[in-house]
Design a protein around this motif. Structure first.
Motif, PDB file in Angstrom:
ATOM      1  N   ALA A  46      13.348  30.755   9.550  1.00 33.25           N
ATOM      2  CA  ALA A  46      12.498  31.655   8.757  1.00 33.25           C
ATOM      3  C   ALA A  46      13.310  32.863   8.277  1.00 33.25           C
ATOM      4  N   ARG A  47      14.135  33.409   9.153  1.00 38.22           N
ATOM      5  CA  ARG A  47      15.000  34.527   8.742  1.00 38.22           C
ATOM      6  C   ARG A  47      16.009  34.078   7.695  1.00 38.22           C
ATOM      7  N   THR A  48      16.458  32.836   7.778  1.00 37.97           N
ATOM      8  CA  THR A  48      17.378  32.317   6.770  1.00 37.97           C
ATOM      9  C   THR A  48      16.699  32.255   5.413  1.00 37.97           C
ATOM     10  N   LEU A  49      15.444  31.805   5.374  1.00 34.71           N
ATOM     11  CA  LEU A  49      14.699  31.809   4.116  1.00 34.71           C
ATOM     12  C   LEU A  49      14.570  33.225   3.579  1.00 34.71           C
ATOM     13  N   ALA A  50      14.215  34.171   4.440  1.00 34.32           N
ATOM     14  CA  ALA A  50      14.063  35.557   3.997  1.00 34.32           C
ATOM     15  C   ALA A  50      15.367  36.116   3.435  1.00 34.32           C
ATOM     16  N   ALA A  51      16.495  35.705   4.002  1.00 34.91           N
ATOM     17  CA  ALA A  51      17.792  36.156   3.490  1.00 34.91           C
ATOM     18  C   ALA A  51      18.137  35.478   2.167  1.00 34.91           C
ATOM     19  N   ALA A  52      17.782  34.201   2.035  1.00 38.16           N
ATOM     20  CA  ALA A  52      18.084  33.452   0.811  1.00 38.16           C
ATOM     21  C   ALA A  52      17.196  33.885  -0.349  1.00 38.16           C
ATOM     22  N   ALA A  53      15.967  34.284  -0.040  1.00 40.88           N
ATOM     23  CA  ALA A  53      14.986  34.675  -1.055  1.00 40.88           C
ATOM     24  C   ALA A  53      14.473  36.074  -0.730  1.00 40.88           C
ATOM     25  N   SER A  57       7.078  39.518  -1.727  1.00 43.04           N
ATOM     26  CA  SER A  57       5.862  39.129  -2.437  1.00 43.04           C
ATOM     27  C   SER A  57       5.151  37.934  -1.810  1.00 43.04           C
ATOM     28  N   VAL A  58       5.831  37.214  -0.906  1.00 37.63           N
ATOM     29  CA  VAL A  58       5.233  36.064  -0.233  1.00 37.63           C
ATOM     30  C   VAL A  58       5.449  36.237   1.272  1.00 37.63           C
ATOM     31  N   GLU A  59       4.395  35.991   2.034  1.00 39.64           N
ATOM     32  CA  GLU A  59       4.519  36.010   3.492  1.00 39.64           C
ATOM     33  C   GLU A  59       4.473  34.572   3.990  1.00 39.64           C
ATOM     34  N   VAL A  60       5.476  34.185   4.768  1.00 42.66           N
ATOM     35  CA  VAL A  60       5.537  32.854   5.360  1.00 42.66           C
ATOM     36  C   VAL A  60       5.235  33.004   6.840  1.00 42.66           C
ATOM     37  N   ARG A  61       4.213  32.282   7.292  1.00 40.85           N
ATOM     38  CA  ARG A  61       3.771  32.364   8.688  1.00 40.85           C
ATOM     39  C   ARG A  61       3.947  31.008   9.364  1.00 40.85           C
ATOM     40  N   ILE A  62       4.614  31.026  10.499  1.00 44.56           N
ATOM     41  CA  ILE A  62       4.783  29.831  11.323  1.00 44.56           C
ATOM     42  C   ILE A  62       4.364  30.217  12.739  1.00 44.56           C
ATOM     43  N   PRO A  63       3.042  30.242  12.976  1.00 42.53           N
ATOM     44  CA  PRO A  63       2.575  30.676  14.300  1.00 42.53           C
ATOM     45  C   PRO A  63       2.895  29.632  15.364  1.00 42.53           C
ATOM     46  N   VAL A  84       0.421  33.768   0.613  1.00 38.64           N
ATOM     47  CA  VAL A  84       0.705  33.397   1.996  1.00 38.64           C
ATOM     48  C   VAL A  84       0.987  31.900   2.080  1.00 38.64           C
ATOM     49  N   VAL A  85       1.991  31.583   2.883  1.00 40.34           N
ATOM     50  CA  VAL A  85       2.311  30.205   3.245  1.00 40.34           C
ATOM     51  C   VAL A  85       2.158  30.133   4.749  1.00 40.34           C
ATOM     52  N   GLU A  86       1.383  29.152   5.238  1.00 38.58           N
ATOM     53  CA  GLU A  86       1.212  29.026   6.689  1.00 38.58           C
ATOM     54  C   GLU A  86       1.276  27.561   7.084  1.00 38.58           C
ATOM     55  N   THR A  87       2.039  27.294   8.139  1.00 40.17           N
ATOM     56  CA  THR A  87       2.173  25.934   8.641  1.00 40.17           C
ATOM     57  C   THR A  87       2.565  25.956  10.110  1.00 40.17           C
ATOM     58  N   ASP A  88       2.567  24.788  10.702  1.00 38.18           N
ATOM     59  CA  ASP A  88       2.958  24.650  12.104  1.00 38.18           C
ATOM     60  C   ASP A  88       4.486  24.544  12.209  1.00 38.18           C
ATOM     61  N   PRO A  89       5.037  24.751  13.406  1.00 37.83           N
ATOM     62  CA  PRO A  89       6.493  24.733  13.572  1.00 37.83           C
ATOM     63  C   PRO A  89       7.159  23.426  13.142  1.00 37.83           C
ATOM     64  N   GLY A 109      -2.147  18.263   3.819  1.00 35.20           N
ATOM     65  CA  GLY A 109      -2.932  19.280   4.493  1.00 35.20           C
ATOM     66  C   GLY A 109      -2.250  19.910   5.695  1.00 35.20           C
ATOM     67  N   VAL A 110      -0.914  19.797   5.774  1.00 38.27           N
ATOM     68  CA  VAL A 110      -0.202  20.354   6.919  1.00 38.27           C
ATOM     69  C   VAL A 110       0.434  21.706   6.604  1.00 38.27           C
ATOM     70  N   ILE A 111       0.231  22.185   5.393  1.00 41.98           N
ATOM     71  CA  ILE A 111       0.678  23.524   5.002  1.00 41.98           C
ATOM     72  C   ILE A 111      -0.385  24.102   4.082  1.00 41.98           C
ATOM     73  N   GLN A 112      -0.623  25.393   4.226  1.00 44.05           N
ATOM     74  CA  GLN A 112      -1.578  26.062   3.359  1.00 44.05           C
ATOM     75  C   GLN A 112      -0.834  27.069   2.499  1.00 44.05           C
TER      76      GLN A 112
END
Length: 141
Positions: A46-53, A57-63, A84-89, A109-112
């Motif tokens: 997730a931190r790699t995505l944040a560094a690449a992009a 403006s978009v929050e990515v959640r992987i609870p 918001v993007v939310e999905t499982d690990p 339906g495995v990502i919203q």
């Protein structure tokens, strides 16, 4: 305070530690990874995505392991974020490795994805690809 720099080798190693579970179909065909290994793979990717992009403006959640803001554009500051993007690990890590793509995950339906900009993360995925049994290659974006 900015997050610590991303170490691509550490990210690849963390994801490699759970690779058999990511490749398994169905998921329960292989024992689930140890929670600390799974958490490391999710957080680092997730931190790699944040560094690449970079952006907010978009929050990515992987609870329950991670939430990052990414993608340049209007910054969200108060209340519920509009994109918001939310999905499982497991789904997240499969996206990261190119084992599933964003449209397929959304259709299953495995990502919203909510908000007009949420789908933009697909531009940076996958972050790495599985190459053989335990190898990875980093994607350049």
């Amino acid at each position: 305070m900015p997050p610590p720099p991303v170490d691509p080798a550490a990210t690849r190693a963390a994801v490699a530690a759970v690779a058999d579970w990511l490749r398994a179909e169905p998921a329960d065909a292989v024992a689930a990874p140890v929670r600390t290994e799974l958490a490391a793979a999710v957080r680092l990717s997730a931190r790699t995505l944040a560094a690449a992009a970079p952006g907010a403006s978009v929050e990515v959640r992987i609870p329950p392991f991670a939430a990052v803001q990414c993608v340049a554009g209007p910054r969200h500051t108060r209340g519920a974020p509009p994109n918001v993007v939310e999905t499982d690990p497991r789904t997240w890590l499969r996206l990261v490795c190119g084992l599933v793509d964003l449209p397929t995950a959304e259709a299953a339906g495995v990502i919203q994805l909510s908000g007009v900009r949420a789908g933009e993360i697909g531009r940076w995925l996958p972050l790495m690809r599985l190459t053989g049994e335990a190898g990875y290659t980093a994607n350049r974006h």
